[in-house]
Scaffold this motif. Structure first.
Motif, PDB file in Angstrom:
ATOM      1  N   ARG A 137      41.055  38.364  49.548  1.00 24.52           N
ATOM      2  CA  ARG A 137      41.032  38.049  48.130  1.00 24.52           C
ATOM      3  C   ARG A 137      39.999  38.890  47.375  1.00 24.52           C
ATOM      4  O   ARG A 137      40.230  39.306  46.227  1.00 24.52           O
ATOM      5  CB  ARG A 137      40.749  36.556  47.935  1.00 24.52           C
TER       6      ARG A 137
ATOM      7  N   LEU B  18      41.650  42.267  46.979  1.00 31.00           N
ATOM      8  CA  LEU B  18      42.719  42.199  45.974  1.00 31.00           C
ATOM      9  C   LEU B  18      42.135  42.217  44.567  1.00 31.00           C
ATOM     10  O   LEU B  18      42.638  42.932  43.682  1.00 31.00           O
ATOM     11  CB  LEU B  18      43.554  40.934  46.166  1.00 31.00           C
ATOM     12  N   ARG B  19      41.089  41.452  44.350  1.00 30.91           N
ATOM     13  CA  ARG B  19      40.473  41.436  43.024  1.00 30.91           C
ATOM     14  C   ARG B  19      39.897  42.804  42.669  1.00 30.91           C
ATOM     15  O   ARG B  19      40.034  43.267  41.539  1.00 30.91           O
ATOM     16  CB  ARG B  19      39.376  40.362  42.960  1.00 30.91           C
TER      17      ARG B  19
ATOM     18  N   GLY C 134      42.661  44.989  41.678  1.00 32.74           N
ATOM     19  CA  GLY C 134      43.480  44.516  40.569  1.00 32.74           C
ATOM     20  C   GLY C 134      44.900  44.216  40.986  1.00 32.74           C
ATOM     21  O   GLY C 134      45.844  44.376  40.195  1.00 32.74           O
ATOM     22  N   ALA C 135      45.073  43.768  42.237  1.00 34.43           N
ATOM     23  CA  ALA C 135      46.408  43.519  42.793  1.00 34.43           C
ATOM     24  C   ALA C 135      46.596  42.030  43.060  1.00 34.43           C
ATOM     25  O   ALA C 135      45.637  41.245  43.094  1.00 34.43           O
ATOM     26  CB  ALA C 135      46.605  44.309  44.083  1.00 34.43           C
ATOM     27  N   THR C 136      47.845  41.644  43.275  1.00 38.46           N
ATOM     28  CA  THR C 136      48.178  40.250  43.556  1.00 38.46           C
ATOM     29  C   THR C 136      48.593  40.079  45.014  1.00 38.46           C
ATOM     30  O   THR C 136      48.875  41.059  45.724  1.00 38.46           O
ATOM     31  CB  THR C 136      49.335  39.776  42.665  1.00 38.46           C
ATOM     32  N   VAL C 137      48.657  38.816  45.431  1.00 38.08           N
ATOM     33  CA  VAL C 137      49.109  38.492  46.778  1.00 38.08           C
ATOM     34  C   VAL C 137      50.534  38.983  47.001  1.00 38.08           C
ATOM     35  O   VAL C 137      50.869  39.480  48.087  1.00 38.08           O
ATOM     36  CB  VAL C 137      49.006  36.972  47.011  1.00 38.08           C
ATOM     37  N   ASP C 138      51.378  38.864  46.005  1.00 33.84           N
ATOM     38  CA  ASP C 138      52.765  39.315  46.150  1.00 33.84           C
ATOM     39  C   ASP C 138      52.866  40.839  46.262  1.00 33.84           C
ATOM     40  O   ASP C 138      53.733  41.362  46.968  1.00 33.84           O
ATOM     41  CB  ASP C 138      53.601  38.842  44.965  1.00 33.84           C
ATOM     42  N   GLU C 139      51.964  41.559  45.593  1.00 32.03           N
ATOM     43  CA  GLU C 139      51.995  43.023  45.648  1.00 32.03           C
ATOM     44  C   GLU C 139      51.492  43.552  46.986  1.00 32.03           C
ATOM     45  O   GLU C 139      51.976  44.581  47.478  1.00 32.03           O
ATOM     46  CB  GLU C 139      51.156  43.598  44.513  1.00 32.03           C
TER      47      GLU C 139
ATOM     48  N   TRP D 162      37.050  30.918  48.541  1.00 31.78           N
ATOM     49  CA  TRP D 162      38.151  31.467  49.336  1.00 31.78           C
ATOM     50  C   TRP D 162      37.915  31.260  50.832  1.00 31.78           C
ATOM     51  O   TRP D 162      38.872  31.092  51.600  1.00 31.78           O
ATOM     52  CB  TRP D 162      38.344  32.950  49.008  1.00 31.78           C
TER      53      TRP D 162
END
Length: 381
Positions: free
Chosen positions: A79, A82-83, A86-91, A194
């Motif tokens: 996490r 990802l932050r 600048g991405a998401t879990v789905d990406e 998290w």
């Protein structure tokens, strides 16, 4: 250092506890070697406690490491990165996809640790092709330092205790050094939250194993407490069960959560904390964990090093290799079983959160036969 004690929790309010999340499990299943750890029967422990059954969640072989900590460290690392991207879990849904994005980025992971969390962060850095800087207190045994270095991390020994190592890690944070801590401080709250979420995978496994094994649901659950992240996850897992009592366990030398319960707010205790339960040697509860732990537990108990050593030997009698911090939950129940009012109708759950992370200490406490089994497990890792 105070004598062992039991403190009834006047703040107990289980309806205020956050609920368990299922989000981390999908990511954890992408980690190499993922499989649920065993939930095993412990008849010798049940006999000593005078209860109907004891089940032990054995975390001595989680994802090829000797501790459950990799669940929280891996999800928090994921996490945090990802932050940063600048991405998401789905990406970026998997470990491999994340590794492709961060390799060659020049990023470094950083964490303070009493041992297992830092080793887990170092393992994640290795899997992702990143550097890692791990800060450890001055009293950490050489074997735990060597284990972290074997993951490819740089280890810095901080003059002081765990809280001092935390302060040093916070000062190292930058655009390229990303701190993955399991405790929180002012202005730093998301990664430790998290970490708590990451432990939900283990709790979900436990609940599923009770269902599939057809054994009575636990009436008593003991959870050891360091800064409180693990204990918060346990509180979330059993918040909806009116028939389950939660007992928090700490060393007498590191009773920051019990002291905080007594004072009614987060309290820092004087250091250094020098219990053999190294993973529990913390002086300040996590601000993130405090709401769930203070609301979720019926009582808190403290134990001595001798009392946890007794629990380690009893675990070995049941074929479970459990280190000093790992056996603390059982140690708390053994030391306070009369005051806790345990009965033959009770079904007890304890979580052995680590294996023998200090083999020399384990040999000295448990003996040569059980130590040989611990040696064999460590060789496999």
């Amino acid at each position: 250092m105070r004598d062992p004690r039991l403190v009834a929790n006047s703040l107990h309010a289980p309806t205020q506890v956050n609920r368990l999340t299922t989000a981390p499990e999908r990511f954890h299943r992408t980690l190499p070697g993922y499989a649920p750890t065993p939930l095993v029967d412990a008849p010798h422990a049940a006999a000593r406690l005078g209860v109907g059954t004891v089940r032990v969640k054995d975390e001595s072989g989680r994802l090829g490491m000797p501790s459950f900590k990799v669940l929280g460290a891996s999800w928090a690392t994921y996490r945090v990165l990802l932050r940063h991207l600048g991405a998401t879990v789905d990406e970026i849904p998997t470990l491999d996809a994340l590794a492709q994005r961060v390799q060659g980025s020049g990023l470094r992971l950083c964490a303070a640790t009493d041992g297992n969390h830092g080793r887990a962060v170092a393992r994640m850095a290795q899997l992702l092709g990143l550097d890692a800087a791990i800060l450890v207190p001055a009293d950490m045994v050489p074997e735990r330092i060597s284990a972290i270095e074997a993951e490819g991390a740089t280890v810095e020994i901080v003059d002081g205790g765990y809280d001092d190592a935390i302060m040093r890690s916070a000062a190292m944070a930058s655009d390229t050094t990303l701190v993955v801590s399991d405790t929180s401080w002012e202005g730093y709250v998301d990664p430790p939250s998290w970490v708590v979420d990451g432990y939900s995978t283990m709790i979900a496994e436990i609940l599923d194993q009770y269902r599939t094994q057809g054994v009575p649901a636990p009436t008593v659950v003991a959870a050891q407490i360091g800064v409180g992240a693990f204990a918060a996850a346990v509180a979330r897992g059993f918040a909806d069960s009116d028939s389950t009592r939660l007992v928090g366990v700490e060393p007498t030398q590191a009773d920051c959560m019990t002291t905080s319960i007594e004072t009614g707010s987060v309290t820092t205790i004087p250091g250094p904390q020098l219990s053999i339960m190294a993973g529990l040697n913390c002086g300040t509860p996590s601000l993130i964990a405090w709401p769930d732990v203070s609301s979720g537990y019926d009582s808190f108990v403290t134990i001595t090093d001798d009392q946890v050593a007794d629990a380690m030997r009893l675990m070995a009698d049941d074929g479970i290799v459990s280190g000093e911090s790992g056996a603390a939950g059982l140690g708390g129940l053994l030391a306070h079983r009369n005051a806790l009012g345990l009965t033959p109708s009770d079904s007890v759950l304890v979580i052995s959160t680590e294996g023998a992370t200090d083999l020399a200490s384990y040999r000295a406490i448990v003996g040569s036969t059980a130590a040989s089994e611990a040696d064999a497990k460590e060789m496999v890792r």
